[in-house]
Design an enzyme around this catalytic site. Structure first.
Site, mmCIF file in Angstrom:
data_model
loop_
_atom_site.group_PDB
_atom_site.id
_atom_site.type_symbol
_atom_site.label_atom_id
_atom_site.label_comp_id
_atom_site.label_asym_id
_atom_site.label_seq_id
_atom_site.Cartn_x
_atom_site.Cartn_y
_atom_site.Cartn_z
ATOM 1 N N HIS A 1 0.830 -1.208 0.000
ATOM 2 C CA HIS A 1 0.000 0.000 0.000
ATOM 3 C C HIS A 1 0.866 1.261 0.000
ATOM 4 O O HIS A 1 0.710 2.146 -0.852
ATOM 5 C CB HIS A 1 -0.901 -0.041 1.240
ATOM 6 C CG HIS A 1 -1.801 1.134 1.404
ATOM 7 N ND1 HIS A 1 -3.154 1.077 1.140
ATOM 8 C CD2 HIS A 1 -1.565 2.411 1.821
ATOM 9 C CE1 HIS A 1 -3.698 2.252 1.379
ATOM 10 N NE2 HIS A 1 -2.757 3.083 1.795
ATOM 11 N N GLU A 2 1.788 1.336 0.951
ATOM 12 C CA GLU A 2 2.604 2.546 1.079
ATOM 13 C C GLU A 2 3.566 2.714 -0.096
ATOM 14 O O GLU A 2 3.866 3.839 -0.503
ATOM 15 C CB GLU A 2 3.371 2.534 2.399
ATOM 16 C CG GLU A 2 2.488 2.531 3.644
ATOM 17 C CD GLU A 2 1.512 3.693 3.703
ATOM 18 O OE1 GLU A 2 1.759 4.727 3.044
ATOM 19 O OE2 GLU A 2 0.487 3.570 4.405
ATOM 20 N N HIS B 1 1.829 4.568 -2.811
ATOM 21 C CA HIS B 1 1.955 6.012 -2.612
ATOM 22 C C HIS B 1 3.339 6.501 -3.030
ATOM 23 O O HIS B 1 3.487 7.537 -3.688
ATOM 24 C CB HIS B 1 1.757 6.357 -1.133
ATOM 25 C CG HIS B 1 0.358 6.235 -0.644
ATOM 26 N ND1 HIS B 1 -0.707 6.822 -1.282
ATOM 27 C CD2 HIS B 1 -0.156 5.605 0.450
ATOM 28 C CE1 HIS B 1 -1.819 6.560 -0.607
ATOM 29 N NE2 HIS B 1 -1.511 5.822 0.441
ATOM 30 N N HIS C 1 3.781 6.608 -6.705
ATOM 31 C CA HIS C 1 2.953 7.689 -7.246
ATOM 32 C C HIS C 1 3.686 9.024 -7.102
ATOM 33 O O HIS C 1 3.773 9.817 -8.045
ATOM 34 C CB HIS C 1 1.616 7.724 -6.509
ATOM 35 C CG HIS C 1 0.571 8.556 -7.179
ATOM 36 N ND1 HIS C 1 -0.740 8.568 -6.778
ATOM 37 C CD2 HIS C 1 0.631 9.432 -8.223
ATOM 38 C CE1 HIS C 1 -1.440 9.389 -7.534
ATOM 39 N NE2 HIS C 1 -0.621 9.934 -8.422
#
Length: 603
Positions: free
Chosen positions: A394-395, A398, A401
């Site tokens: 998940h992180e 980020h 991105h």
């Protein structure tokens, strides 16, 4: 050293360097930070020279905007360095002081340039567009000018804008109080683990104990954690109430219909999207209610309690995942995004972009933080669980991105919205799940992974919708002129828990305090974006799984677009329309199908 087998909370000096950030890439030492701080102060002094002159020429306007961007970048660097260091050990007051100074400088910068928007709004729209076309660099502030024109009705006079800018530092008070209480001052009692060992509860250990196959351990950890929040409930209630009052004040100061309108207008998301999310979900809670009852049956419990909602249903298939193995699995999972993405992810893992393990005084949880001048970083408190492996995926979503956004956009357009950010993170989780499912050779393994995905939907979609309803209710209470008390907050949370989780869940005396530990309520209308983004990511993942032509390129285009467009439009690039209920309905339908599949295989 890795802390996996240690019962004591490690000190930072106990951890090998390869598992720790290297923040000296930004500032070699604190003295260099001080030099940049002084430079930013000097640059701020130049701002007043532009006041009253912005309409004179495109060159003057551009130079003013460029100066503001340059100051902002330095302020971002100052705050990033100080806050990241502070998060490594909240007991070290020096970096908390530096964080406060950086925040104060940001507030001063806002005040110094507060004349800009009111002055520009004295210029008619046509002339503003013409001036932007004459800028030396046309791609730096084109979206800013477009957004300024759109938000014209909510920009106040220069005097009011200066006061609002100066008030930001004061407005951070409630969040700062909660953070220091939650991460530095609050201590939790010890419990006995599955083997009878005395273990002091931390937030990370609590998360691991919630996955224990022993209900007594789950219950004891639950009581230990929330009894501590109960002891501080008046302080936390006061801090949250003050934060909500801040939100209402700023929405009224900017002439919005409500704080919800202001929060969503900031990224040009219609409020109907928020209400559609809540209403669509609340009309379709049968699948969630069935899941709670199915959990009770599979766990063979007479009654199921809140602390029984996240433990694996098939613990015999569970296993610990070392950090190194998690890195390997996550890297393999995203190979479908192409060699460029995968190689950059490997670079992040190999170059100290991740601070891996829990240490005494370290900020809890996990996050990714972007820095335009160097690279993003990820904070973890990795504890060898499968859940933490998904958190890592998940992180890193980020993180990548931010990497692609910063690489492809100029600084003024690099910052993407949270609405879009959570698409990247939850898509990575989906890719990891699909990667693991491909390895399944029997029904038990399939059940375990289905359980994992259902729990992801439960936590990232349904729970966040419930949190979003709570947030809306407490804002509306204040906007009606009411006051928030701990008893009221407890009651609202209790009733929403009963509504969302259904009649199968047995309520205990501690679940009513859960709102008190959620930091996201201090970030105005933040949590709904987990749910909307999760729904969007599931739609994009479906396109990947179906092999839709061009979806990889369009997705990487989304990551690279930063803040150069509105999030609703950015998602349309990937063929997802968030102004309809379809993404929410499809997410709920997939959840129901997976619940039915678990029921078929397990009972």
């Amino acid at each position: 050293m890795t802390p996996a087998d240690s019962k004591a909370i490690p000190q930072r000096s106990d951890i090998e360097d390869k598992y720790k950030w290297n923040l000296t890439e930004l500032y070699e030492n604190d003295a260099k930070w001080e030099e940049d701080y002084k430079r930013a102060q000097e640059m701020l002094g130049k701002a007043k020279g532009f006041a009253g002159r912005l309409a004179d020429s495109p060159e003057i306007l551009f130079d003013c905007l460029k100066l503001r961007s340059d100051v902002s970048l330095i302020c971002d660097n100052l705050h990033f360095y100080a806050k990241r260091n502070a998060d490594l050990d909240h007991r070290v007051s020096k970096y908390q002081s530096m964080t406060d100074r950086a925040a104060m400088l940001i507030s001063q910068a806002g005040a110094a340039f507060s004349f800009v928007e009111p002055e520009l709004l004295q210029i008619d729209d046509k002339r503003l567009k013409e001036m932007a076309q004459e800028f030396p660099k046309k791609d730096l502030y084109d979206f800013y000018i477009k957004e300024l024109i759109r938000s014209r009705a909510h920009i106040r006079s220069a005097e009011i804008e200066e006061l609002l800018a100066q008030s930001i530092l004061v407005a951070r008070g409630p969040s700062n109080v909660f953070t220091m209480l939650n991460d530095a001052d609050m201590k939790y009692p010890s419990i006995k683990d599955e083997d009878g060992n005395e273990v002091r509860i931390t937030k990370q250990r609590y998360a691991k104990f919630m996955e224990s196959p022993v209900q007594r351990v789950r219950r004891d950890a639950h009581v230990a954690l929330f009894s501590s929040y109960k002891e501080h409930i008046n302080t936390i209630g006061a801090s949250l109430s003050a934060s909500i009052n801040n939100d209402v004040f700023y929405s009224r100061a900017r002439r919005y219909e409500s704080s919800l309108h202001q929060a969503l207008d900031a990224i040009n998301v219609p409020v109907e999207v928020y209400h559609s999310l809540l209403d669509t979900t609340e009309k379709n809670l049968e699948g969630l209610h069935k899941w709670i009852e199915l959990r009770r049956k599979i766990l063979k419990l007479d009654k199921i309690y809140p602390y029984d909602l996240v433990c694996p249903l098939f613990p015999e298939e569970n296993y610990e995942v070392s950090y190194e193995d998690a890195v390997k699995e996550v890297t393999q999972a995203v190979e479908s995004l192409g060699e460029n993405y995968t190689s950059n992810l490997k670079r992040a893992f190999d170059s100290n972009w991740v601070d891996v393990y829990e240490t005494e005084g370290k900020a809890s949880g996990a996050y990714s933080s972007s820095n335009y001048s160097t690279h993003p970083v990820v904070l973890m408190n990795y504890n060898d669980t499968i859940d933490n492996m998904f958190t890592l995926a998940h992180e890193m979503g980020h993180c990548m991105h931010s990497f692609y956004s910063n690489k492809n956009q100029p600084y003024p357009k690099a910052q993407y919205t949270i609405f879009v950010a959570e698409v990247a993170s939850t898509l990575n989780e989906g890719l990891l799940l699909q990667h693991l499912l491909k390895k399944v050779t029997d029904d038990k393994k399939k059940l375990f992974l289905l359980n994992q995905h259902i729990d992801n939907t439960f936590g990232t979609y349904f729970n966040q919708v419930m949190y979003a309803r709570f947030e809306l209710m407490i804002h509306e209470e204040v906007e009606r002129g009411g006051a928030l008390s701990p008893d009221m907050l407890n009651e609202i949370w209790h009733e929403l828990t009963r509504k969302y989780y259904g009649p199968a869940l047995s309520m205990d005396d501690y679940i009513q305090y859960k709102w008190a530990r959620i930091p996201h309520f201090y970030y105005t209308y933040y949590v709904y974006q987990y749910s909307t983004s999760y729904a969007a990511s599931q739609a994009i993942l479906d396109k990947f799984l179906k092999g839709e032509e061009g979806i990889i390129e369009r997705y990487l285009q989304l990551l690279s677009s930063g803040g150069s467009d509105y999030p609703i439009s950015q998602l349309e690039t990937c063929g997802v329309d968030m102004t309809t209920a379809k993404p929410f309905e499809a997410t709920i339908k997939l959840f129901e199908d997976q619940v039915n599949e678990v029921e078929r295989l397990a009972l």
